[in-house]
Design an enzyme around this catalytic site. Sequence first.
Site, PDB file in Angstrom:
ATOM      1  N   ASP A  71       0.617   1.579   9.042  1.00  0.00           N
ATOM      2  CA  ASP A  71       0.028   0.965  10.237  1.00  0.00           C
ATOM      3  C   ASP A  71       1.034   0.890  11.389  1.00  0.00           C
ATOM      4  O   ASP A  71       0.665   0.610  12.521  1.00  0.00           O
ATOM      5  CB  ASP A  71      -0.467  -0.450   9.923  1.00  0.00           C
ATOM      6  CG  ASP A  71      -1.653  -0.449   8.978  1.00  0.00           C
ATOM      7  OD1 ASP A  71      -2.164   0.645   8.667  1.00  0.00           O
ATOM      8  OD2 ASP A  71      -2.074  -1.533   8.539  1.00  0.00           O
ATOM      9  N   GLY A 115       6.222  -3.277   3.142  1.00  0.00           N
ATOM     10  CA  GLY A 115       5.853  -3.770   4.457  1.00  0.00           C
ATOM     11  C   GLY A 115       6.230  -5.225   4.674  1.00  0.00           C
ATOM     12  O   GLY A 115       7.122  -5.760   4.010  1.00  0.00           O
ATOM     13  N   GLU A 143      -9.823   0.319  11.575  1.00  0.00           N
ATOM     14  CA  GLU A 143     -10.560  -0.561  10.658  1.00  0.00           C
ATOM     15  C   GLU A 143     -10.553  -2.031  11.079  1.00  0.00           C
ATOM     16  O   GLU A 143     -11.471  -2.779  10.775  1.00  0.00           O
ATOM     17  CB  GLU A 143     -10.022  -0.442   9.230  1.00  0.00           C
ATOM     18  CG  GLU A 143      -8.592  -0.917   9.067  1.00  0.00           C
ATOM     19  CD  GLU A 143      -8.130  -0.886   7.602  1.00  0.00           C
ATOM     20  OE1 GLU A 143      -6.938  -0.677   7.383  1.00  0.00           O
ATOM     21  OE2 GLU A 143      -8.962  -1.077   6.716  1.00  0.00           O
ATOM     22  N   GLY A 145       0.824  -1.215   0.000  1.00  0.00           N
ATOM     23  CA  GLY A 145       0.000   0.000   0.000  1.00  0.00           C
ATOM     24  C   GLY A 145       0.851   1.255   0.000  1.00  0.00           C
ATOM     25  O   GLY A 145       2.036   1.223   0.352  1.00  0.00           O
TER      26      GLY A 145
HETATM   27  N1  LIG Z   1       4.148 -14.314   2.322  1.00  0.00           N
HETATM   28  C1  LIG Z   1       4.766 -13.805   1.253  1.00  0.00           C
HETATM   29  N2  LIG Z   1       5.799 -14.457   0.673  1.00  0.00           N
HETATM   30  C2  LIG Z   1       6.434 -13.929  -0.394  1.00  0.00           C
HETATM   31  N3  LIG Z   1       6.107 -12.756  -0.960  1.00  0.00           N
HETATM   32  C3  LIG Z   1       5.100 -12.052  -0.430  1.00  0.00           C
HETATM   33  C4  LIG Z   1       4.377 -12.533   0.702  1.00  0.00           C
HETATM   34  N4  LIG Z   1       3.424 -11.636   1.010  1.00  0.00           N
HETATM   35  C5  LIG Z   1       3.545 -10.642   0.115  1.00  0.00           C
HETATM   36  N5  LIG Z   1       4.547 -10.887  -0.754  1.00  0.00           N
HETATM   37  C6  LIG Z   1       4.972 -10.012  -1.857  1.00  0.00           C
HETATM   38  O1  LIG Z   1       5.119  -8.677  -1.374  1.00  0.00           O
HETATM   39  C7  LIG Z   1       4.278  -7.784  -2.079  1.00  0.00           C
HETATM   40  C8  LIG Z   1       3.681  -6.791  -1.114  1.00  0.00           C
HETATM   41  O2  LIG Z   1       2.976  -7.475  -0.085  1.00  0.00           O
HETATM   42  P1  LIG Z   1       1.655  -6.859   0.550  1.00  0.00           P
HETATM   43  O3  LIG Z   1       0.691  -6.520  -0.511  1.00  0.00           O
HETATM   44  O4  LIG Z   1       1.212  -7.770   1.630  1.00  0.00           O
HETATM   45  O5  LIG Z   1       2.129  -5.462   1.134  1.00  0.00           O
HETATM   46  P2  LIG Z   1       3.117  -5.132   2.314  1.00  0.00           P
HETATM   47  O6  LIG Z   1       4.500  -5.104   1.809  1.00  0.00           O
HETATM   48  O7  LIG Z   1       2.856  -6.039   3.466  1.00  0.00           O
HETATM   49  O8  LIG Z   1       2.697  -3.650   2.652  1.00  0.00           O
HETATM   50  P3  LIG Z   1       1.378  -3.150   3.452  1.00  0.00           P
HETATM   51  O9  LIG Z   1       1.901  -2.395   4.608  1.00  0.00           O
HETATM   52  O10 LIG Z   1       0.682  -2.266   2.491  1.00  0.00           O
HETATM   53  O11 LIG Z   1       0.574  -4.354   3.804  1.00  0.00           O
HETATM   54  C9  LIG Z   1       3.255  -8.644  -2.790  1.00  0.00           C
HETATM   55  O12 LIG Z   1       2.902  -8.063  -4.026  1.00  0.00           O
HETATM   56  C10 LIG Z   1       3.959  -9.977  -2.979  1.00  0.00           C
HETATM   57  O13 LIG Z   1       4.678  -9.972  -4.192  1.00  0.00           O
HETATM   58  O1  LIG Z   2      -6.780  -1.113  -0.176  1.00  0.00           O
HETATM   59  P1  LIG Z   2      -5.338  -1.441  -0.196  1.00  0.00           P
HETATM   60  O2  LIG Z   2      -4.519  -0.532  -1.030  1.00  0.00           O
HETATM   61  O3  LIG Z   2      -5.074  -2.862  -0.511  1.00  0.00           O
HETATM   62  O4  LIG Z   2      -4.751  -1.190   1.237  1.00  0.00           O
HETATM   63  C1  LIG Z   2      -5.452  -1.034   2.435  1.00  0.00           C
HETATM   64  C2  LIG Z   2      -4.566  -1.404   3.604  1.00  0.00           C
HETATM   65  O5  LIG Z   2      -3.257  -0.953   3.421  1.00  0.00           O
HETATM   66  C3  LIG Z   2      -2.777  -0.321   4.595  1.00  0.00           C
HETATM   67  O6  LIG Z   2      -2.796   1.059   4.367  1.00  0.00           O
HETATM   68  C4  LIG Z   2      -1.382  -0.793   4.906  1.00  0.00           C
HETATM   69  O7  LIG Z   2      -0.559  -0.470   3.819  1.00  0.00           O
HETATM   70  C5  LIG Z   2      -3.773  -0.715   5.674  1.00  0.00           C
HETATM   71  O8  LIG Z   2      -3.886   0.231   6.694  1.00  0.00           O
HETATM   72  C6  LIG Z   2      -5.039  -0.855   4.880  1.00  0.00           C
HETATM   73  O9  LIG Z   2      -5.922  -1.751   5.456  1.00  0.00           O
HETATM   74 MG   LIG Z   3       1.414  -6.025   4.998  1.00  0.00          MG
END
Ligand SMILES: Nc1ncnc2c1ncn2[C@@H]1O[C@H](COP(=O)(O)OP(=O)(O)OP(=O)(O)O)[C@@H](O)[C@H]1O
Ligand SMILES: O=P(O)(O)OC[C@H]1O[C@](O)(CO)[C@@H](O)[C@@H]1O
Ligand SMILES: [Mg+2]
EC number: 2.7.1.11
Length: 440
Positions: free
Chosen positions: A210, A179, A309, A88
């Site tokens: 978050d 993240g 949320e 995100g």
């Molecule tokens: N468990 C996992 N193992 C390997 N790759 C992952 C995994 N989870 C997520 N990814 C990779 O990381 C990318 C980003 O993950 P995700 O959408 O969960 O966001 P995030 O980095 O956790 O950030 P946010 O704070 O928005 O959740 C995904 O597009 C995917 O390619």
């Molecule tokens: O709707 P999206 O872009 O998948 O992301 C929403 C989520 O991403 C976050 O902003 C974390 O990146 C959360 O607080 C929220 O729930």
């Molecule tokens: Mg995440």
Amino acid sequence: MIGHEDLAVRTLGPCRIDSPLAERLAARETTQHSVQEGDRVLFDDTLSMAGARDVPVSELPSLEPGGPRQRIYFDPAKTRVGIVTCGGLCPGLNDVIRGLVLELCRHYGVRRIVGFRNGYRGFIPRYGEDVVDLSPDVVQHIDDEGGTILGTSRGMQDPEEIVDALERLAINILFVIGGDGTIRGAMEVVRVVQERGLKIAVVGVPKTIDNDIPYIDQSFGFQTAMSEATKSIHAASVEARSAPGGVGLVKLMGRHSGFIACYSTLAKDDADYVLIPEVPFALHGEGGFLEHLRRRVEDRGHAVVVVAEGAGQEHIEEHEPGRDASGNVRLGDIGRLMRRLISEHLDKAGVENNVRYFDPSYAIRSVPANPYDSAYCLRLAHAAVHAAMAGRTEVIVARRRRRFVHIPMALAVSRRNHVDPLGDLWMSVLEATGQPVRFG
Ligand SMILES: Nc1ncnc2c1ncn2[C@@H]1O[C@H](COP(=O)(O)OP(=O)(O)OP(=O)(O)O)[C@@H](O)[C@H]1O
Ligand SMILES: O=P(O)(O)OC[C@H]1O[C@](O)(CO)[C@@H](O)[C@@H]1O
Ligand SMILES: [Mg+2]
């Protein structure tokens, strides 16, 4: 209990090249404000925690300090760098990209930097994403805008294909900004890099509005996002005070961690209730939230409620649990449920009410970073470049208790950072709102 093995940082090999920054480091020593590269940062910060280990000081678990090294692993003239942003949006993403590029080019003399578009899918040929050449001219003013110039995405991608792309482009260092999911993805990339016997450093800059990444003080962009959220709390308070039986209800982001709700509430000090995922609450009955709110509205004529949320998910019956493309649980809409339940409850009790619902949603995370976050992002970017040029890999750079340190990726995803219901922050929230320790 965290031990030495959890804090050990992987390196690609010995640092044999004099750093272009070496001259500036000559007078550096450990002080209150810096930690010399040969020194370590203690992991424990209370006597009781350190004492419980029952080992000499030299054997206490410690973190590798961040910052520039006298000698580095990569030869800057021959180093090719990739940058990707995933997950995100978060205020400060562009600041980090800018900081990485400027530090690499201006201080290390790295000349070849590319940005991968739209998260990890930018590596995968079937999406047809182009790569972006990044230079100081390209990034100079990108911090004026929110979002990320590289784009971002969710959704799993094959690490083999990611490493294929790194090999095709002869990338030596990959910076991942994202993240917990992004860091997990980066660990998969590291695994494949190792299996193929490649020398590619993968360094993360942790991103989450978050604030749910553990072992770090606060993630970049959090402060900006929480400042934006205060605007909605203020508006909710004005609306609530301006109508008979006014209830201002604000839903804020925070899937599993209620930090934004807590801090923005403290900043405005206008809210009467804060509901977060970490503290379950009863809705109904004498000690439940709704009755408490009714009494508050009757006593004072109005009330402000802030709900994260991820709070109260157990109360959402009609919600079909699903997952997004990255596997994150899709939450039920607690805000809309609360709006309905509050009106119904007050109506039933014969209390005149005007419920005003605010859901600022994406508005809090799509803005440019505030000056504090911008400065923080720049420093994180510097630390990430120093770490990578010195051959560190499978680490994130982070500020922990005001020191920049290297945290192994495995540790960074080993748990989530939560608001501790027994901790000081929640206690401050209880004091500021006057709400009971628990409902029900
Ligand atoms: N468990 C996992 N193992 C390997 N790759 C992952 C995994 N989870 C997520 N990814 C990779 O990381 C990318 C980003 O993950 P995700 O959408 O969960 O966001 P995030 O980095 O956790 O950030 P946010 O704070 O928005 O959740 C995904 O597009 C995917 O390619
Ligand atoms: O709707 P999206 O872009 O998948 O992301 C929403 C989520 O991403 C976050 O902003 C974390 O990146 C959360 O607080 C929220 O729930
Ligand atoms: Mg995440």
